[in-house]
Structures are given as structure tokens and as C-alpha cells.
Design a protein around this motif. Structure first.
Motif, mmCIF file in Angstrom:
data_model
loop_
_atom_site.group_PDB
_atom_site.id
_atom_site.type_symbol
_atom_site.label_atom_id
_atom_site.label_comp_id
_atom_site.label_asym_id
_atom_site.label_seq_id
_atom_site.Cartn_x
_atom_site.Cartn_y
_atom_site.Cartn_z
ATOM 1 N N PHE A 100 0.808 -1.214 0.000
ATOM 2 C CA PHE A 100 0.000 0.000 0.000
ATOM 3 C C PHE A 100 0.843 1.267 0.000
ATOM 4 N N ALA A 101 0.434 2.212 -0.834
ATOM 5 C CA ALA A 101 1.112 3.504 -0.947
ATOM 6 C C ALA A 101 0.269 4.575 -0.276
ATOM 7 N N ASP A 102 0.903 5.678 0.059
ATOM 8 C CA ASP A 102 0.180 6.781 0.687
ATOM 9 C C ASP A 102 -0.504 7.649 -0.374
ATOM 10 N N SER A 103 -1.386 8.531 0.096
ATOM 11 C CA SER A 103 -2.041 9.504 -0.780
ATOM 12 C C SER A 103 -1.192 10.759 -0.873
ATOM 13 N N ARG A 104 -1.542 11.624 -1.807
ATOM 14 C CA ARG A 104 -0.875 12.925 -1.914
ATOM 15 C C ARG A 104 -1.340 13.842 -0.781
ATOM 16 N N ALA A 105 -0.512 14.799 -0.438
ATOM 17 C CA ALA A 105 -0.902 15.759 0.593
ATOM 18 C C ALA A 105 -2.075 16.616 0.119
ATOM 19 N N ASP A 106 -2.087 16.920 -1.187
ATOM 20 C CA ASP A 106 -3.113 17.840 -1.695
ATOM 21 C C ASP A 106 -4.320 17.127 -2.303
ATOM 22 N N HIS A 107 -4.266 15.793 -2.375
ATOM 23 C CA HIS A 107 -5.342 15.048 -3.027
ATOM 24 C C HIS A 107 -5.325 13.592 -2.561
ATOM 25 N N PRO A 108 -6.511 12.951 -2.433
ATOM 26 C CA PRO A 108 -6.536 11.554 -1.956
ATOM 27 C C PRO A 108 -5.904 10.537 -2.911
ATOM 28 N N GLY A 109 -5.603 10.926 -4.142
ATOM 29 C CA GLY A 109 -4.974 9.987 -5.084
ATOM 30 C C GLY A 109 -3.587 9.563 -4.626
ATOM 31 N N ILE A 110 -3.056 8.497 -5.260
ATOM 32 C CA ILE A 110 -1.771 7.933 -4.866
ATOM 33 C C ILE A 110 -0.649 8.975 -4.993
ATOM 34 N N VAL A 128 -3.426 2.287 -10.094
ATOM 35 C CA VAL A 128 -3.737 3.647 -9.638
ATOM 36 C C VAL A 128 -5.245 3.821 -9.603
ATOM 37 N N VAL A 129 -5.703 4.690 -8.729
ATOM 38 C CA VAL A 129 -7.135 4.991 -8.631
ATOM 39 C C VAL A 129 -7.297 6.482 -8.927
ATOM 40 N N HIS A 130 -8.101 6.798 -9.910
ATOM 41 C CA HIS A 130 -8.355 8.214 -10.215
ATOM 42 C C HIS A 130 -9.473 8.674 -9.288
ATOM 43 N N TYR A 131 -9.078 9.023 -8.078
ATOM 44 C CA TYR A 131 -10.056 9.331 -7.038
ATOM 45 C C TYR A 131 -10.911 10.549 -7.414
ATOM 46 N N ALA A 132 -12.215 10.398 -7.249
ATOM 47 C CA ALA A 132 -13.186 11.455 -7.571
ATOM 48 C C ALA A 132 -13.117 11.841 -9.052
ATOM 49 N N LEU A 341 1.102 5.533 6.838
ATOM 50 C CA LEU A 341 0.574 6.209 5.653
ATOM 51 C C LEU A 341 -0.273 7.378 6.150
ATOM 52 N N VAL A 342 0.431 8.456 6.405
ATOM 53 C CA VAL A 342 -0.127 9.591 7.122
ATOM 54 C C VAL A 342 -1.318 10.230 6.411
ATOM 55 N N TYR A 343 -1.148 10.465 5.101
ATOM 56 C CA TYR A 343 -2.224 11.170 4.391
ATOM 57 C C TYR A 343 -3.435 10.268 4.179
ATOM 58 N N SER A 344 -3.184 8.990 3.921
ATOM 59 C CA SER A 344 -4.292 8.048 3.781
ATOM 60 C C SER A 344 -5.149 8.079 5.051
#
Ligand code: PLP
Length: 378
Positions: A100-110, A128-132, A341-344
């Protein structure tokens, strides 16, 4: 009792019943008939996807992807933790280990820049998941994948009619999966689609789709008898489902426009709270389009989010959160290597989705924005 605003309400274009009636009258109800072809051609023509196969769900399309990539026990698959279980299950079913990878700080995507550190000699694929419906930075992802010789699957469940630097999502990775579940922009109750962009996988994808047989090639007259040639399952939906879906696709433009309008109105209605740093609004990177699949806000913490959900509920508005980080789930916690995985986790605690559907009215939307503003006055 006061009128309730639901979180979601699937939209009907009005043509669904007519097309289902046509399918019934044709007396051809199994899959891969006229309406299935129409739907698949729609995507192939409009987005220039190499090959499209309707499936009974996006989950199924991802299961097909895992079979096509010949995922074996011991293989590693990298994906974000902040996603739906269906991103992971198909690969688990084939014995893969999920990294599992973390999300971006500015967006929930990987966090695209964090992917390379997770690659090992066992890595077989990146999902990859194109979140929203907001694109991941696919140039970075494809570059990493190409340099390390690993496959890329796009979980484009939420990403219909969305773009990355002008390229349609679902057309960039080797494989991609879409969803037409009743909570998505275009629906058929339960349904999905596999996109095969890697030309070498096209023939086999059709066989896996048709229970491991070369039935499709037989009906095209390419072989003189059909039989069992590979593994497979029953992934194709019936013509009744495809007929419903085709009615929705014909109205895609109108549906997308209406959703975009609602999305913009939320932004305007909540801008003041965002400027005062009470909430955060969704961030759309310059390389991504916005298909208005989802409108979410970010709160300071879980307590504040729970209080706001309660406040909205007492005003007859249903707002929901989702995705408990998969690396923290009862099923996977023990198997996860212990990386934080802080942002997740932050999105798990702080993200709240607001009602967004075609028939949401302007007064309803004003009420939702006003109710959120009211919450922050007290
Ligand atoms: C909805 C969704 C799925 C699952 O789609 P189904 O068609 O219900 O199987 C998978 N991944 C993501 C990111 C989703 O949003």
C-alpha cells in the motif's frame, strides 16, 4: 415531516425502459448482443480505447485484469491504501501481496512520487485509482512502470469522461476498469467495463470474458468450432443491463454538464469557509480535468466531521464519508509492513462527501451550503 436530501439518487434518462423493451422483444437476453456491442463501440469510438468489454461490475473487470496479467502467489502489487476494497480484492484472490502507498498531501490519489521506493524485484503491477475522477499524474506513473517493466492498471471506476493532459482516463495504463454502479456518474444498477489498451492482451481478454472459450471468435467466423482454450469466468452482463446502460450513455453530455454545475455551485457556496480556513475544498491539479463525480470537503479531524454529519442529519441532509485505509483494515493490518501512511489516514478521518446527483435542486444545494456555514458559526 420535512423533506430529506439523500446522499445519492440514481438518475434515469427516461429511455431505459424503452431500450430494455427492445432487448426483450429481440428474444436475445444473454450477453454480448446488440446493446453490449453498442455500449462497447460507444467507448471505443468516443475515447479511442483499443478494446472494451462490458462486465457485471468494476470489481469483475479488475478480476479480469488480475487474470490477464497472470498475477501469481508471491507477486507484489502497488496501490493506494485510500481506496475501495475492490481495488485490492482481485489481486488478493490470485495470491498477490498488496503493497500500500500513501495519498498525496493535496489530493486523496496515490502519491506518485512515493511509488518508486516501493518497487522490488517481485513487483508485477501498479494499480492507480483516479479518485473522484481526478487523474493521477500518469506521466510519472508510466515512466516508473516502463523503467521497471511492470504493468499499470487504472481503477477508473469514478473516472468516466475525465482526462489527463487531454488524454481520456482509462486509455493510458495497459488495462483499465470502469464502474456503472448506481453511485457513479453513469449507471446501470451494477455494471462495469474492462478496457484493454495493450493490443497483445486483446484476444485473451475476450476468452477470459467468455468463460475460457473462444466463443466470440467462433461467432465472428474466425474459427470453425469453439471450445475451452484458457481459464475464464462469466464476466459479461445480460443484454437487459446493456440496454439500460446505453440509454445513459446517450445522455452522457447532459449528465456531465449538470453535475459540473452542481460541483461549481458547491465551490462558490463554500468558498468563504475555505478562505477562513474552516474547511478545505477539493484540489484539482492543472493536468487533470474534473468530471464532477464527487464533491468532498476536508475537516480538521474526525470529531469535527462526526459533529458536522450529525448537524446535517438533524437538518435532514445525508452526508457520508468513506474508505477506512485498507492497510488498517482488520483483514490486512497484520500483513501490512508497518509503514505509516499519514495522508491516507488523514483522508480516512477528515473527508466528507456531500450529496451530488443530477436531480439535486438549487434550493436543496443552497440549504446544504447554508447548513454547513451555520455549523461553523457555533
Ligand atoms: C465503485 C468503485 C469500485 C467498484 O465498482 P463496482 O462496479 O461496484 O464493482 C472500485 N473502485 C473504486 C475506486 C470505486 O469507486
Amino acid at each position: 415531516m420535512e423533506h430529506k436530501i439523500p446522499f445519492n439518487q440514481p438518475f434515469l434518462t427516461g429511455k431505459e425502459a424503452q431500450y430494455i423493451q427492445e432487448a426483450l422483444q429481440s428474444r436475445k437476453l444473454a450477453g454480448n448482443g446488440t446493446f453490449t456491442q453498442k455500449c462497447q463501440n460507444y467507448f471505443q469510438d468516443r475515447y479511442h480505447f483499443h478494446k472494451c468489454l462490458l462486465t457485471t461490475s468494476c470489481t469483475d473487470a479488475l478480476e479480469m485484469a488480475a487474470i490477464l496479467l497472470e498475477i501469481q502467489p508471491g507477486d507484489e502489487v502497488i496501490m493506494p491504501s485510500y481506496t475501495f476494497v475492490s481495488t485490492a480484492n482481485p489481486f488478493i484472490l490470485r495470491g498477490a501481496k498488496i503493497v500500500f502507498a500513501d495519498s498525496r498531501a493535496d489530493h486523496p490519489g496515490i502519491d506518485e512520487k512515493g511509488i518508486e521506493d516501493l518497487i522490488t524485484t517481485k513487483t508485477k503491477a501498479i494499480v492507480v485509482v483516479h479518485y473522484a475522477g481526478v487523474a493521477c499524474d500518469m506521466d510519472i506513473v508510466m515512466d516508473i512502470a516502463n523503467r521497471h517493466g511492470v504493468w499499470v492498471v487504472e481503477d477508473a471506476a469514478q473516472a468516466i469522461d475525465a482526462y489527463y493532459k487531454g488524454k481520456p482516463l482509462g486509455g493510458i495504463g495497459h488495462l483499465a476498469a470502469f464502474s456503472f454502479h448506481e453511485t457513479k456518474n453513469i449507471v446501470c444498477g451494477e455494471g462495469g467495463m474492462l478496457v484493454v489498451n495493450d493490443k497483445k492482451m486483446a484476444k485473451r481478454s475476450e476468452i477470459i470474458w467468455e468463460k475460457g472459450t473462444n466463443r466470440s471468435a467462433f461467432f465472428r467466423g474466425e474459427v470453425d468450432k469453439y471450445g475451452w482454450v484458457d481459464v475464464g469466468s462469466s464476466f459479461l452482463p445480460s443484454e437487459i443491463i446493456a440496454a439500460f446502460l446505453y440509454a445513459q450513455l446517450e445522455d452522457l453530455e447532459r449528465i456531465q454538464q449538470k453535475r459540473a454545475q452542481i460541483w461549481k455551485a458547491y465551490c462558490q457556496g463554500l468558498q468563504d469557509l475555505a478562505s477562513r480556513e474552516k474547511i478545505r475544498l477539493p484540489f484539482i491539479p492543472a493536468f487533470a480535468s474534473n468530471n464532477a463525480h464527487m464533491f468532498y470537503i476536508l475537516l480538521k479531524n474526525q470529531e469535527e466531521r462526526s459533529a458536522l454529519i450529525g448537524h446535517l442529519k438533524s437538518n435532514n441532509i445525508q452526508a457520508v464519508f468513506h474508505y477506512l485505509s485498507l492497510h488498517e483494515s482488520p483483514f490486512y493490518k497484520e500483513k501490512h509492513a508497518g509503514r505509516n501512511l499519514v495522508y491516507s489516514d488523514q483522508y480516512t478521518d477528515c473527508l466528507l462527501r456531500l450529496p451530488l446527483f443530477f436531480e439535486l435542486t438549487e434550493p436543496e444545494q443552497h440549504k446544504i451550503s447554508a447548513t454547513i456555514q451555520h455549523f461553523f458559526i457555533h
